[in-house]
Design a protein around this motif. Structure first.
Motif, PDB file in Angstrom:
ATOM      1  N   ALA A  34       0.857  -1.073   0.017  1.00 22.15           N
ATOM      2  CA  ALA A  34       0.015   0.071  -0.080  1.00 22.15           C
ATOM      3  C   ALA A  34       1.012   1.047  -0.017  1.00 22.15           C
ATOM      4  N   GLU A  35       1.936   1.181   0.804  1.00 22.58           N
ATOM      5  CA  GLU A  35       2.827   2.293   1.063  1.00 22.58           C
ATOM      6  C   GLU A  35       3.671   2.592  -0.428  1.00 22.58           C
ATOM      7  N   THR A  50      -0.586   8.292  -6.936  1.00 23.70           N
ATOM      8  CA  THR A  50      -0.843   7.006  -7.289  1.00 23.70           C
ATOM      9  C   THR A  50      -1.532   6.292  -6.129  1.00 23.70           C
ATOM     10  N   GLY A  51      -2.108   5.003  -6.217  1.00 22.79           N
ATOM     11  CA  GLY A  51      -2.478   4.276  -5.207  1.00 22.79           C
ATOM     12  C   GLY A  51      -3.154   2.992  -5.612  1.00 22.79           C
ATOM     13  N   GLY A  52      -4.129   2.555  -4.940  1.00 17.78           N
ATOM     14  CA  GLY A  52      -4.872   1.369  -5.397  1.00 17.78           C
ATOM     15  C   GLY A  52      -6.057   1.139  -4.339  1.00 17.78           C
ATOM     16  N   LEU A  53      -6.827  -0.009  -4.595  1.00 21.10           N
ATOM     17  CA  LEU A  53      -7.723  -0.718  -3.493  1.00 21.10           C
ATOM     18  C   LEU A  53      -7.375  -1.538  -2.898  1.00 21.10           C
ATOM     19  N   LEU A  54      -7.548  -1.538  -1.478  1.00 24.70           N
ATOM     20  CA  LEU A  54      -7.295  -2.560  -0.421  1.00 24.70           C
ATOM     21  C   LEU A  54      -8.364  -3.633  -0.530  1.00 24.70           C
ATOM     22  N   VAL A  74      -3.267  -5.261  -2.449  1.00 21.48           N
ATOM     23  CA  VAL A  74      -3.546  -4.005  -2.859  1.00 21.48           C
ATOM     24  C   VAL A  74      -3.406  -4.134  -4.291  1.00 21.48           C
ATOM     25  N   LEU A  75      -4.678  -3.695  -5.143  1.00 23.73           N
ATOM     26  CA  LEU A  75      -4.544  -3.668  -6.591  1.00 23.73           C
ATOM     27  C   LEU A  75      -4.454  -2.494  -7.063  1.00 23.73           C
ATOM     28  N   GLU A  76      -3.141  -2.167  -7.896  1.00 28.42           N
ATOM     29  CA  GLU A  76      -3.032  -0.927  -8.299  1.00 28.42           C
ATOM     30  C   GLU A  76      -3.880  -0.336  -9.125  1.00 28.42           C
ATOM     31  N   THR A  93      -9.217   1.226 -15.703  1.00 28.44           N
ATOM     32  CA  THR A  93      -8.995   0.870 -14.468  1.00 28.44           C
ATOM     33  C   THR A  93      -9.805  -0.087 -13.817  1.00 28.44           C
ATOM     34  N   TRP A  94     -10.980   0.264 -13.581  1.00 26.42           N
ATOM     35  CA  TRP A  94     -12.204  -0.214 -12.987  1.00 26.42           C
ATOM     36  C   TRP A  94     -12.411  -1.878 -13.807  1.00 26.42           C
TER      37      TRP A  94
END
Length: 213
Positions: A34-35, A50-54, A74-76, A93-94
């Motif tokens: 995640a980080e 930037t990030g993602g889904l937990l 975590v999915l980017e 993305t989705w």
């Protein structure tokens, strides 16, 4: 999953209070990912979000009936539209995320995995990088930080996690001294509020320990 036994393997990882309506756990690998994904945007010039889904299962303790969440991956947010102060998930993305989730939910080992929240980075200094406050030399810790949910972040979370009280949000940012900082939010009373979480080494190992006990 017996919650008490899981807590025996856990450590409080967030400096904020653990206070929340239900416990949230990260595996150590998921917390690290995640980080990493959230701070990835700070490595480019100019920086972008930037990030993602937990991702992980919702669990219920058979002893107490208490619900809790375990974030195992975590999915980017790949193919998103990103700027220094925004991260917009595109249709691509989705589509990618939904395809991965369908594949995992077809696998007996991960059939209970679902989206539990989101994480992203605010890879910029507070107050547009202006000088630290006059009291900075006197403070042990800097209180100016970009690790906070913006109004747009809260609106996004309400839209995506509407009717899902387990939805959490994690922000990785910087303080005015350029130190990395973090904030974690969970829903309480219809609002996202700061809270803490726990870290465990490995969820599957914890399950095996409980089954063998």
């Amino acid at each position: 999953v017996p919650l008490g036994r899981l807590l025996e393997h856990a450590e409080a990882a967030n400096p904020y209070s653990i206070d929340g309506p239900y416990p949230v756990f990260f595996t150590r690998a998921a917390r690290r990912r995640a980080e990493s994904l959230s701070r990835k945007g700070g490595e480019v010039n100019p920086p972008i979000e930037t990030g993602g889904l937990l991702i992980g299962p919702l669990c219920v303790c058979p002893d107490t009936g208490e619900m809790f969440a375990v974030i195992t991956d975590v999915l980017e947010a790949a193919d998103s539209e990103a700027t220094a102060h925004s991260l917009i998930y595109s249709g691509a993305t989705w589509a990618r995320i939904q395809a991965i989730l369908r594949a995992r939910q077809a696998n007996p080992a991960t059939r209970h995995h679902r989206i539990l929240g989101q994480c992203h980075g605010h890879c910029f200094l507070p107050f547009d990088g202006s000088a630290v406050c006059e009291d900075c030399p006197l403070r042990a810790e800097c209180t100016r930080s970009t690790a906070t949910l913006s109004t747009a972040d809260r609106t996004w979370a309400r839209a995506v996690f509407n009717g899902e009280p387990w939805g959490v949000s994690q922000i990785f940012g910087l303080d005015a001294r350029s130190n990395p900082v973090e904030a974690f939010y969970g829903q309480r009373g219809g609002s996202l509020v700061r809270r803490g979480y726990y870290v465990i080494e490995d969820f599957e190992e914890a399950l095996h320990d409980q089954k063998g006990a």
